[in-house]
Design a protein around this motif. Structure first.
Motif, PDB file in Angstrom:
ATOM      1  N   MET A 178       0.848  -1.196   0.000  1.00  0.00           N
ATOM      2  CA  MET A 178       0.000   0.000   0.000  1.00  0.00           C
ATOM      3  C   MET A 178       0.883   1.245   0.000  1.00  0.00           C
ATOM      4  O   MET A 178       1.864   1.331   0.743  1.00  0.00           O
ATOM      5  CB  MET A 178      -0.893   0.008   1.233  1.00  0.00           C
ATOM      6  CG  MET A 178      -1.765   1.237   1.379  1.00  0.00           C
ATOM      7  SD  MET A 178      -2.828   1.101   2.834  1.00  0.00           S
ATOM      8  CE  MET A 178      -3.556   2.740   2.849  1.00  0.00           C
ATOM      9  N   SER A 179       0.557   2.190  -0.855  1.00  0.00           N
ATOM     10  CA  SER A 179       1.307   3.440  -0.906  1.00  0.00           C
ATOM     11  C   SER A 179       0.507   4.551  -0.234  1.00  0.00           C
ATOM     12  O   SER A 179      -0.726   4.550  -0.251  1.00  0.00           O
ATOM     13  CB  SER A 179       1.615   3.824  -2.358  1.00  0.00           C
ATOM     14  OG  SER A 179       0.426   4.119  -3.059  1.00  0.00           O
ATOM     15  N   VAL A 180       1.222   5.504   0.358  1.00  0.00           N
ATOM     16  CA  VAL A 180       0.594   6.667   0.967  1.00  0.00           C
ATOM     17  C   VAL A 180       1.271   7.905   0.377  1.00  0.00           C
ATOM     18  O   VAL A 180       2.427   8.189   0.709  1.00  0.00           O
ATOM     19  CB  VAL A 180       0.730   6.665   2.498  1.00  0.00           C
ATOM     20  CG1 VAL A 180       0.031   7.892   3.087  1.00  0.00           C
ATOM     21  CG2 VAL A 180       0.154   5.388   3.093  1.00  0.00           C
ATOM     22  N   PRO A 181       0.585   8.629  -0.495  1.00  0.00           N
ATOM     23  CA  PRO A 181       1.205   9.823  -1.074  1.00  0.00           C
ATOM     24  C   PRO A 181       1.372  10.907  -0.022  1.00  0.00           C
ATOM     25  O   PRO A 181       0.643  10.927   0.978  1.00  0.00           O
ATOM     26  CB  PRO A 181       0.201  10.248  -2.148  1.00  0.00           C
ATOM     27  CG  PRO A 181      -1.109   9.724  -1.665  1.00  0.00           C
ATOM     28  CD  PRO A 181      -0.791   8.426  -0.957  1.00  0.00           C
ATOM     29  N   PHE A 182       2.319  11.792  -0.268  1.00  0.00           N
ATOM     30  CA  PHE A 182       2.502  12.874   0.699  1.00  0.00           C
ATOM     31  C   PHE A 182       1.244  13.733   0.789  1.00  0.00           C
ATOM     32  O   PHE A 182       0.798  14.082   1.886  1.00  0.00           O
ATOM     33  CB  PHE A 182       3.701  13.743   0.320  1.00  0.00           C
ATOM     34  CG  PHE A 182       3.902  14.879   1.285  1.00  0.00           C
ATOM     35  CD1 PHE A 182       4.416  14.636   2.542  1.00  0.00           C
ATOM     36  CD2 PHE A 182       3.522  16.168   0.947  1.00  0.00           C
ATOM     37  CE1 PHE A 182       4.563  15.673   3.464  1.00  0.00           C
ATOM     38  CE2 PHE A 182       3.681  17.209   1.854  1.00  0.00           C
ATOM     39  CZ  PHE A 182       4.195  16.956   3.118  1.00  0.00           C
ATOM     40  N   LEU A 183       0.658  14.068  -0.361  1.00  0.00           N
ATOM     41  CA  LEU A 183      -0.551  14.892  -0.378  1.00  0.00           C
ATOM     42  C   LEU A 183      -1.310  14.609  -1.662  1.00  0.00           C
ATOM     43  O   LEU A 183      -0.757  14.759  -2.753  1.00  0.00           O
ATOM     44  CB  LEU A 183      -0.184  16.380  -0.292  1.00  0.00           C
ATOM     45  CG  LEU A 183      -1.337  17.368  -0.163  1.00  0.00           C
ATOM     46  CD1 LEU A 183      -2.066  17.170   1.164  1.00  0.00           C
ATOM     47  CD2 LEU A 183      -0.837  18.802  -0.280  1.00  0.00           C
ATOM     48  N   ASP A 184      -2.571  14.215  -1.542  1.00  0.00           N
ATOM     49  CA  ASP A 184      -3.396  13.880  -2.708  1.00  0.00           C
ATOM     50  C   ASP A 184      -4.366  15.028  -2.961  1.00  0.00           C
ATOM     51  O   ASP A 184      -5.506  15.027  -2.488  1.00  0.00           O
ATOM     52  CB  ASP A 184      -4.143  12.577  -2.439  1.00  0.00           C
ATOM     53  CG  ASP A 184      -4.854  12.047  -3.680  1.00  0.00           C
ATOM     54  OD1 ASP A 184      -5.028  12.823  -4.649  1.00  0.00           O
ATOM     55  OD2 ASP A 184      -5.250  10.862  -3.672  1.00  0.00           O
ATOM     56  N   LEU A 185      -3.904  16.018  -3.709  1.00  0.00           N
ATOM     57  CA  LEU A 185      -4.742  17.195  -3.973  1.00  0.00           C
ATOM     58  C   LEU A 185      -5.971  16.840  -4.798  1.00  0.00           C
ATOM     59  O   LEU A 185      -7.036  17.449  -4.616  1.00  0.00           O
ATOM     60  CB  LEU A 185      -3.926  18.272  -4.690  1.00  0.00           C
ATOM     61  CG  LEU A 185      -2.886  19.011  -3.847  1.00  0.00           C
ATOM     62  CD1 LEU A 185      -2.121  19.999  -4.706  1.00  0.00           C
ATOM     63  CD2 LEU A 185      -3.561  19.731  -2.684  1.00  0.00           C
ATOM     64  N   LYS A 186      -5.832  15.877  -5.699  1.00  0.00           N
ATOM     65  CA  LYS A 186      -6.981  15.484  -6.506  1.00  0.00           C
ATOM     66  C   LYS A 186      -8.105  14.969  -5.625  1.00  0.00           C
ATOM     67  O   LYS A 186      -9.273  15.380  -5.764  1.00  0.00           O
ATOM     68  CB  LYS A 186      -6.571  14.416  -7.523  1.00  0.00           C
ATOM     69  CG  LYS A 186      -7.701  13.983  -8.443  1.00  0.00           C
ATOM     70  CD  LYS A 186      -7.194  12.986  -9.474  1.00  0.00           C
ATOM     71  CE  LYS A 186      -8.318  12.529 -10.401  1.00  0.00           C
ATOM     72  NZ  LYS A 186      -7.823  11.544 -11.412  1.00  0.00           N
ATOM     73  N   ALA A 187      -7.785  14.093  -4.680  1.00  0.00           N
ATOM     74  CA  ALA A 187      -8.808  13.547  -3.787  1.00  0.00           C
ATOM     75  C   ALA A 187      -9.397  14.637  -2.895  1.00  0.00           C
ATOM     76  O   ALA A 187     -10.609  14.651  -2.630  1.00  0.00           O
ATOM     77  CB  ALA A 187      -8.203  12.437  -2.936  1.00  0.00           C
TER      78      ALA A 187
END
Length: 373
Positions: free
Chosen positions: A1-10
């Motif tokens: 599982m990956s965790v992006p630093f910040l998901d602006l799209k979501a």
């Protein structure tokens, strides 16, 4: 599982229907600069900050700059700034022709140390520029006392701190004026650049409104040499959609930060944020320190955990400020912080499961480095 630093799209898709409606409203209005959308957002954001005035501008840097210009700060003047901050804080002072005078932070909070400020004040000092870094408010109570004692302006750089509080009072009205950024990654982020000034100072608000619009109150009649720094109608409308959701987003950020505080505590070599009892941060960033920061970041990237360094080089060591004559070692605490800080993921769309993934990855990375047990 990956965790992006910040998901602006979501983050933005969570409000997609409202944002699309706002876009269509602006599109169909035929009015795109300094209209009713900007006026509405300015009123609502000022109310959120318990301030009398909200003035939309082009970005956070301009917000600080226009406050300083509005107070007549310029060549020959000095402004107290943190040694540990994003360079925009310093740039605003420089663009006015004034000199930034750095003061070291409190190591536990990374914010300006009030105990060191008075020693940096000279007859040329005009203002103290306090940054609420990473979304944690600066210690404004003693800073207000110092500013009052020396007849200085106290200005908040609140670019990362929308909704943060000091002893229950929201930032944005804790000094003479405050500057905000609405860069997309902020807690209240636009879909482009944007900024605002909040203040209870009627005269300052009028000057900034004039400065931001070519020095003009009436179209084509220019009272002073002004600037073009206006929050456009589209960004204002989009921000006004997101403003009512800001507190909920901050609540989720606090939940993620609390999880980190509990589950990362006690790991050897890892320094966690410290929150004073009077402070209510909004966790724009969750920043840890480690002596092998770059190795830790590499190992987390291999485990698909996004991180960013905020910030790798202290302002006094940037080539942009070579003319001030500072050298390595002049501000050792800021330099140590910039060598060691690493921001872990935190956002309003993260879940506690995401946070658990980050914690597991940090523990595994530290074990590989050899500092964890």
């Amino acid at each position: 599982m990956s965790v992006p630093f910040l998901d602006l799209k979501a983050i933005n898709l969570a409000h997609a229907a409202e944002l699309e409606a706002a876009f269509k409203r602006v599109l169909n209005s035929g009015w795109y600069v300094l209209g009713s959308e900007t006026a509405a957002f300015e009123k609502n954001f000022a109310a959120y900050c318990d301030s009398k005035h909200g003035i939309g501008v082009a970005n956070g840097l301009d917000a600080i700059f226009l406050i300083l210009k509005g107070y007549g700060i310029g060549p020959g003047d000095e402004v107290i700034v943190p040694s540990n901050t994003f360079i925009a804080t310093w740039l605003a002072v420089s663009h006015c022709g004034a000199r930034p005078v750095p003061v070291e932070p409190v190591e536990a909070t990374y914010n300006l140390d009030p105990a060191l400020v008075e020693a940096a004040i000279t007859p040329r000092t005009r203002a103290i520029l306090a940054v609420h870094l990473y979304g944690q408010p600066a210690d404004m109570t003693p800073l207000r006392e110092i500013a009052a004692r020396h007849n200085l302006k106290l200005i908040e750089d609140a670019a990362q701190a929308h909704g943060a509080r000091v002893n229950g009072s929201v930032v944005g009205q804790l000094g003479d004026a405050a500057a905000f950024s609405f860069y997309p990654g902020k807690n209240l982020g636009a879909l482009g650049d944007g900024g605002a000034v909040t203040t209870n100072d009627d005269a300052l608000a009028e000057r900034i409104r004039t400065f931001r619009n070519y020095g003009s109150k009436v179209k084509y009649y220019n009272e002073v040499p002004g600037y073009n720094s206006r929050l456009d109608e589209l960004q204002a409308a989009l921000l006004d959609v997101k403003l009512p959701h800001l507190n909920d987003g901050n609540v989720q950020r606090r939940a993620i930060a609390a999880y980190y505080q509990e589950h990362l505590a006690g790991l050897p070599g890892l320094t966690l944020p410290v929150v004073p009892e009077w402070a209510e941060p909004v966790w724009h960033l969750y920043v840890v320190r480690h002596a092998q920061r770059d190795r830790l970041a590499q190992l987390l990237a291999e485990r698909k955990i996004g991180t960013i360094v905020h910030y790798p080089v202290a302002p006094h060591l940037q080539p942009a400020y070579a003319e001030l004559g500072f050298s390595e070692g002049d501000f050792p605490l800021a330099e140590a912080i910039h060598r060691e800080v690493l921001s872990l993921p935190v956002s309003p769309v993260m879940t506690l499961d995401d946070a658990a993934e980050v914690v597991a990855a940090v523990r595994a990375a530290l074990a590989e480095i050899g500092t964890a047990v």
